[in-house]
Design a protein around this motif. Structure first.
Motif, PDB file in Angstrom:
ATOM      1  N   THR A   1       0.835  -1.197   0.000  1.00  0.00           N
ATOM      2  CA  THR A   1       0.000   0.000   0.000  1.00  0.00           C
ATOM      3  C   THR A   1       0.870   1.246   0.000  1.00  0.00           C
ATOM      4  OG1 THR A   1      -1.716  -1.184   1.222  1.00  0.00           O
ATOM      5  CG2 THR A   1      -1.871   1.213   1.171  1.00  0.00           C
ATOM      6  N   CYS A   2       0.619   2.135  -0.940  1.00  0.00           N
ATOM      7  CA  CYS A   2       1.346   3.400  -1.032  1.00  0.00           C
ATOM      8  C   CYS A   2       1.162   4.191   0.259  1.00  0.00           C
ATOM      9  CB  CYS A   2       0.815   4.201  -2.220  1.00  0.00           C
ATOM     10  SG  CYS A   2       1.537   5.835  -2.384  1.00  0.00           S
ATOM     11  N   SER A   3       2.221   4.832   0.720  1.00  0.00           N
ATOM     12  CA  SER A   3       2.140   5.621   1.951  1.00  0.00           C
ATOM     13  C   SER A   3       1.420   6.952   1.731  1.00  0.00           C
ATOM     14  CB  SER A   3       3.545   5.884   2.510  1.00  0.00           C
ATOM     15  OG  SER A   3       4.318   6.640   1.585  1.00  0.00           O
ATOM     16  N   HIS A   4       1.184   7.318   0.482  1.00  0.00           N
ATOM     17  CA  HIS A   4       0.515   8.585   0.162  1.00  0.00           C
ATOM     18  C   HIS A   4      -0.998   8.403   0.013  1.00  0.00           C
ATOM     19  CE1 HIS A   4      -0.893  11.642  -2.842  1.00  0.00           C
ATOM     20  NE2 HIS A   4      -0.329  12.433  -1.959  1.00  0.00           N
ATOM     21  N   GLY A   5      -1.440   7.235  -0.403  1.00  0.00           N
ATOM     22  CA  GLY A   5      -2.860   6.967  -0.618  1.00  0.00           C
ATOM     23  C   GLY A   5      -3.116   5.480  -0.634  1.00  0.00           C
TER      24      GLY A   5
ATOM     25  N   TYR B   1      -1.702   5.642  -8.691  1.00  0.00           N
ATOM     26  CA  TYR B   1      -2.648   6.748  -8.511  1.00  0.00           C
ATOM     27  C   TYR B   1      -2.025   8.114  -8.749  1.00  0.00           C
ATOM     28  CZ  TYR B   1      -6.235   3.713  -6.442  1.00  0.00           C
ATOM     29  OH  TYR B   1      -7.187   2.760  -6.210  1.00  0.00           O
ATOM     30  N   HIS B   2      -0.888   8.396  -8.125  1.00  0.00           N
ATOM     31  CA  HIS B   2      -0.351   9.752  -8.167  1.00  0.00           C
ATOM     32  C   HIS B   2       1.059   9.830  -8.736  1.00  0.00           C
ATOM     33  CE1 HIS B   2      -3.409   9.879  -4.866  1.00  0.00           C
ATOM     34  NE2 HIS B   2      -3.845  10.819  -5.684  1.00  0.00           N
ATOM     35  N   GLN B   3       1.589   8.751  -9.249  1.00  0.00           N
ATOM     36  CA  GLN B   3       2.891   8.665  -9.905  1.00  0.00           C
ATOM     37  C   GLN B   3       4.086   8.982  -8.999  1.00  0.00           C
ATOM     38  OE1 GLN B   3       0.116  10.194 -11.754  1.00  0.00           O
ATOM     39  NE2 GLN B   3      -0.100   8.031 -12.233  1.00  0.00           N
ATOM     40  N   GLY B   4       3.877   8.976  -7.686  1.00  0.00           N
ATOM     41  CA  GLY B   4       5.014   9.025  -6.777  1.00  0.00           C
ATOM     42  C   GLY B   4       5.766   7.705  -6.896  1.00  0.00           C
ATOM     43  N   ARG B   5       6.999   7.663  -6.412  1.00  0.00           N
ATOM     44  CA  ARG B   5       7.799   6.446  -6.566  1.00  0.00           C
ATOM     45  C   ARG B   5       8.484   6.044  -5.263  1.00  0.00           C
ATOM     46  NH1 ARG B   5      10.812   7.964 -12.189  1.00  0.00           N
ATOM     47  NH2 ARG B   5       8.917   8.032 -13.444  1.00  0.00           N
ATOM     48  N   PHE B   6       8.829   4.741  -5.203  1.00  0.00           N
ATOM     49  CA  PHE B   6       9.535   4.169  -4.067  1.00  0.00           C
ATOM     50  C   PHE B   6      10.678   3.305  -4.574  1.00  0.00           C
ATOM     51  CE2 PHE B   6       5.179   4.797  -2.750  1.00  0.00           C
ATOM     52  CZ  PHE B   6       5.317   5.410  -1.516  1.00  0.00           C
ATOM     53  N   ASP B   7      11.769   3.270  -3.819  1.00  0.00           N
ATOM     54  CA  ASP B   7      12.882   2.364  -4.087  1.00  0.00           C
ATOM     55  C   ASP B   7      12.485   0.998  -3.535  1.00  0.00           C
ATOM     56  OD1 ASP B   7      15.318   0.834  -3.772  1.00  0.00           O
ATOM     57  OD2 ASP B   7      16.431   2.705  -3.963  1.00  0.00           O
ATOM     58  N   ILE B   8      12.408  -0.011  -4.402  1.00  0.00           N
ATOM     59  CA  ILE B   8      11.950  -1.330  -3.955  1.00  0.00           C
ATOM     60  C   ILE B   8      12.978  -2.034  -3.076  1.00  0.00           C
ATOM     61  CG2 ILE B   8      10.390  -1.624  -5.914  1.00  0.00           C
ATOM     62  CD1 ILE B   8      12.498  -3.528  -7.156  1.00  0.00           C
TER      63      ILE B   8
ATOM     64  N   GLY C   1      12.370   0.735   0.336  1.00  0.00           N
ATOM     65  CA  GLY C   1      11.063   1.283   0.673  1.00  0.00           C
ATOM     66  C   GLY C   1      11.042   2.805   0.732  1.00  0.00           C
ATOM     67  N   GLU C   2      12.189   3.447   0.544  1.00  0.00           N
ATOM     68  CA  GLU C   2      12.259   4.909   0.625  1.00  0.00           C
ATOM     69  C   GLU C   2      11.476   5.560  -0.511  1.00  0.00           C
ATOM     70  OE1 GLU C   2      13.624   6.916   3.022  1.00  0.00           O
ATOM     71  OE2 GLU C   2      13.898   5.027   4.092  1.00  0.00           O
ATOM     72  N   ALA C   3      10.756   6.639  -0.201  1.00  0.00           N
ATOM     73  CA  ALA C   3      10.076   7.427  -1.221  1.00  0.00           C
ATOM     74  C   ALA C   3      11.131   8.157  -2.046  1.00  0.00           C
ATOM     75  CB  ALA C   3       9.121   8.412  -0.565  1.00  0.00           C
ATOM     76  N   THR C   4      10.990   8.119  -3.382  1.00  0.00           N
ATOM     77  CA  THR C   4      11.990   8.743  -4.256  1.00  0.00           C
ATOM     78  C   THR C   4      11.413   9.845  -5.129  1.00  0.00           C
ATOM     79  OG1 THR C   4      11.651   7.048  -5.959  1.00  0.00           O
ATOM     80  CG2 THR C   4      13.413   6.649  -4.334  1.00  0.00           C
ATOM     81  N   LEU C   5      10.073   9.972  -5.192  1.00  0.00           N
ATOM     82  CA  LEU C   5       9.461  11.017  -6.010  1.00  0.00           C
ATOM     83  C   LEU C   5       8.131  11.430  -5.396  1.00  0.00           C
ATOM     84  CD1 LEU C   5       9.793  12.576  -8.760  1.00  0.00           C
ATOM     85  CD2 LEU C   5       8.274  10.849  -9.723  1.00  0.00           C
TER      86      LEU C   5
ATOM     87  N   PRO D   1       4.329  12.848  -5.060  1.00  0.00           N
ATOM     88  CA  PRO D   1       3.918  13.314  -3.750  1.00  0.00           C
ATOM     89  C   PRO D   1       4.224  12.344  -2.611  1.00  0.00           C
ATOM     90  CG  PRO D   1       2.006  12.471  -4.897  1.00  0.00           C
ATOM     91  CD  PRO D   1       3.169  12.397  -5.867  1.00  0.00           C
ATOM     92  N   CYS D   2       4.822  11.199  -2.913  1.00  0.00           N
ATOM     93  CA  CYS D   2       5.167  10.255  -1.850  1.00  0.00           C
ATOM     94  C   CYS D   2       6.384  10.783  -1.093  1.00  0.00           C
ATOM     95  CB  CYS D   2       5.468   8.886  -2.439  1.00  0.00           C
ATOM     96  SG  CYS D   2       4.081   8.199  -3.361  1.00  0.00           S
ATOM     97  N   VAL D   3       6.272  10.878   0.219  1.00  0.00           N
ATOM     98  CA  VAL D   3       7.400  11.333   1.030  1.00  0.00           C
ATOM     99  C   VAL D   3       7.719  10.357   2.159  1.00  0.00           C
ATOM    100  CG1 VAL D   3       7.179  13.775   0.473  1.00  0.00           C
ATOM    101  CG2 VAL D   3       5.916  12.851   2.409  1.00  0.00           C
ATOM    102  N   ALA D   4       6.718   9.638   2.649  1.00  0.00           N
ATOM    103  CA  ALA D   4       6.939   8.654   3.717  1.00  0.00           C
ATOM    104  C   ALA D   4       7.314   7.314   3.091  1.00  0.00           C
ATOM    105  CB  ALA D   4       5.691   8.508   4.576  1.00  0.00           C
ATOM    106  N   PRO D   5       8.261   6.596   3.689  1.00  0.00           N
ATOM    107  CA  PRO D   5       8.655   5.298   3.139  1.00  0.00           C
ATOM    108  C   PRO D   5       7.587   4.237   3.383  1.00  0.00           C
ATOM    109  CG  PRO D   5       9.744   5.664   5.228  1.00  0.00           C
ATOM    110  CD  PRO D   5       9.003   6.933   4.909  1.00  0.00           C
ATOM    111  N   VAL D   6       7.717   3.127   2.660  1.00  0.00           N
ATOM    112  CA  VAL D   6       6.943   1.922   2.942  1.00  0.00           C
ATOM    113  C   VAL D   6       7.914   0.902   3.523  1.00  0.00           C
ATOM    114  CG1 VAL D   6       5.130   2.307   1.224  1.00  0.00           C
ATOM    115  CG2 VAL D   6       7.204   1.080   0.553  1.00  0.00           C
ATOM    116  N   LYS D   7       7.406   0.002   4.320  1.00  0.00           N
ATOM    117  CA  LYS D   7       8.254  -1.017   4.957  1.00  0.00           C
ATOM    118  C   LYS D   7       8.798  -1.972   3.899  1.00  0.00           C
ATOM    119  CE  LYS D   7       8.082  -4.636   8.489  1.00  0.00           C
ATOM    120  NZ  LYS D   7       9.288  -4.330   9.196  1.00  0.00           N
TER     121      LYS D   7
END
Length: 103
Positions: free
Chosen positions: A44-48, A66-73, A76-80, A82-88
């Motif tokens: 689950t995206c940390s932004h939505g 949904y919002h084209q934010g990105r995470f480093d797989i 889990g760090e947010a890389t783009l 509107p995503c700013v909080a990491p995912v586990k």
């Protein structure tokens, strides 16, 4: 205390894509890179409330559908935004044709 859980067969994974698994009721995305490396994060995206396994994957990043934010797989760090909080992220191992996650 963490332990390893079998979550999929290695053959269930496709390079450049992700699948959803649900060990112990958790919603986790398991990714396989074009180079064959395997990683796992919360699904689950940390932004939505978007499922990351449905996003576009390129190299080591997954794009939220949904919002084209990105995470480093890998981390889990947010890389783009509107995503700013990491995912586990979860440790992964491949053994005897099976995918295992450390939960």
């Amino acid at each position: 205390m963490s332990h390893w859980i079998e979550v999929a067969a290695e053959g269930d994974l496709f390079e450049g894509a992700a699948i959803a698994v649900a060990p112990q009721g958790l919603d986790i995305a398991v990714y396989k890179t074009e180079g064959g490396e395997v990683f796992a994060t919360d699904n689950t995206c940390s932004h939505g409330q978007a499922r990351l396994c449905d996003g576009y994957m390129e190299d080591y990043e997954i794009e939220c559908p949904y919002h084209q934010g990105r995470f480093d797989i890998r981390t889990g760090e947010a890389t783009l935004p509107p995503c700013v909080a990491p995912v586990k992220s979860y440790p992964v191992k491949l053994e005897d044709g099976k995918v295992w996650l450390e939960i």
